[in-house]
Design an enzyme around this catalytic site. Sequence first.
Site, PDB file in Angstrom:
ATOM      1  N   ASP A 150      -9.959   4.541  -3.586  1.00  0.00           N
ATOM      2  CA  ASP A 150      -8.845   4.969  -4.453  1.00  0.00           C
ATOM      3  C   ASP A 150      -9.436   5.434  -5.793  1.00  0.00           C
ATOM      4  O   ASP A 150     -10.664   5.547  -5.938  1.00  0.00           O
ATOM      5  CB  ASP A 150      -7.810   3.837  -4.624  1.00  0.00           C
ATOM      6  CG  ASP A 150      -8.345   2.687  -5.462  1.00  0.00           C
ATOM      7  OD1 ASP A 150      -9.556   2.692  -5.804  1.00  0.00           O
ATOM      8  OD2 ASP A 150      -7.556   1.789  -5.809  1.00  0.00           O
ATOM      9  N   TYR A 201      -6.428   7.003   3.698  1.00  0.00           N
ATOM     10  CA  TYR A 201      -6.648   5.939   2.706  1.00  0.00           C
ATOM     11  C   TYR A 201      -5.886   4.673   3.093  1.00  0.00           C
ATOM     12  O   TYR A 201      -6.444   3.564   3.131  1.00  0.00           O
ATOM     13  CB  TYR A 201      -6.241   6.393   1.286  1.00  0.00           C
ATOM     14  CG  TYR A 201      -6.186   5.192   0.369  1.00  0.00           C
ATOM     15  CD1 TYR A 201      -7.357   4.645  -0.143  1.00  0.00           C
ATOM     16  CD2 TYR A 201      -4.977   4.542   0.105  1.00  0.00           C
ATOM     17  CE1 TYR A 201      -7.337   3.500  -0.916  1.00  0.00           C
ATOM     18  CE2 TYR A 201      -4.938   3.393  -0.659  1.00  0.00           C
ATOM     19  CZ  TYR A 201      -6.116   2.873  -1.165  1.00  0.00           C
ATOM     20  OH  TYR A 201      -6.092   1.722  -1.903  1.00  0.00           O
ATOM     21  N   GLU A 231       0.827  -1.213   0.000  1.00  0.00           N
ATOM     22  CA  GLU A 231       0.000   0.000   0.000  1.00  0.00           C
ATOM     23  C   GLU A 231       0.861   1.264   0.000  1.00  0.00           C
ATOM     24  O   GLU A 231       0.528   2.245  -0.638  1.00  0.00           O
ATOM     25  CB  GLU A 231      -0.968   0.014   1.197  1.00  0.00           C
ATOM     26  CG  GLU A 231      -2.145  -0.939   1.050  1.00  0.00           C
ATOM     27  CD  GLU A 231      -3.037  -0.623  -0.156  1.00  0.00           C
ATOM     28  OE1 GLU A 231      -3.076   0.536  -0.611  1.00  0.00           O
ATOM     29  OE2 GLU A 231      -3.700  -1.562  -0.643  1.00  0.00           O
TER      30      GLU A 231
END
Length: 348
Positions: A146, A128, A45
């Site tokens: 996203d 996020y 990520e």
Amino acid sequence: MNLKVKPPLLLNWYDTNAREMPWRISPSDRIAGVTPNPYHVWLSEIMLQQTTVATVKSYFIKFISKWPTLEKLAQADEGEVTGAWAGLGYYARARNLLKCAKIISSDYGGKFPSDYKTLLKLPGIGPYTAGAIASIAFDKKEVVVDGNVERVISRLFDIKIPLPESKKEITKIAKNLTPSVRPGDYAQAVMDLGATVCTPIAPKCLVCPLQQHCLSYKNGSQNLVPFKRKKEKKPTRYGYMYIVKRTDDAYLLERRPDKGLLAGMLGWPTSEWSQNPEESPPIVSEWKTHKTKIRHTFTHFHLEITLKTAFVNLNCKPKRGFFALVGEFNSNELPTVFKKAFDVHQEA
Ligand code: SF4
């Protein structure tokens, strides 16, 4: 429309269409009780924050071969980590990666926290990424939005407000749609649908599992949505870069300041990068100016560099920087803009 009460169309689709990625657990493994490795999810990520899946794959494999566990990464030194990161850009991510690994190792016994709010306190982890880690690694019901998710939701609901203004509404919808069952797989399913079916150009609506619920498809606006606010044109800055080679084949390097662009990174000495830069050679010498300009794009500006090179003898005393032999540094581990300059220097 409430997609939550519909059969789990998306999860069924994901069970047979999930993309394979080196940091992922397949849907069948997940159902069989295999759980993802939080270290892998976090690392991927962070790498994916500004980079495409295709580029990240090889970097991810390199990192986990070099540092198979978070504890091993926590013991690495910063130069090694930023060196392995070279080419991915946005080097603050690499420095935060190491800081985060050290904190998890020292304060959390090497175990990744699973809770969104705790994750958010760690270096390099924003809303996020915290949502993505909690959801994908720990199967928590968190919102993950996203670019792919933005596009799928904008089209499903035919949202005509341009991005990024519509982001709040999209996040609200995403929160409502996230199921309690397999939320981690669901988050990845929406991303995969966006990446492979509901693509930015020419979405494959005819094979889309959500077609019957999609308002953009119904209205024929799927090629127009999501609307995007026009981006402002990036300005161009200019600068000089100096590659100095000594007679023993050593090169003059300089560590950049701790703050600002490419903070703390090793590279060739440069002038300031601005509209009207003044020359700032690190050494008094005869300079060769290369005709080929080095061009590189950063987040907020394009950069056009004039490359100058000089060959000097062993007695020369630079005003700044230090000499290092080729074996003492790896030109492939320099940030891309310096690597580009080195390639031009070598080809000349
Ligand atoms: Fe996207 Fe088309 Fe599916 Fe709608 S029907 S979600 S526009 S692929």
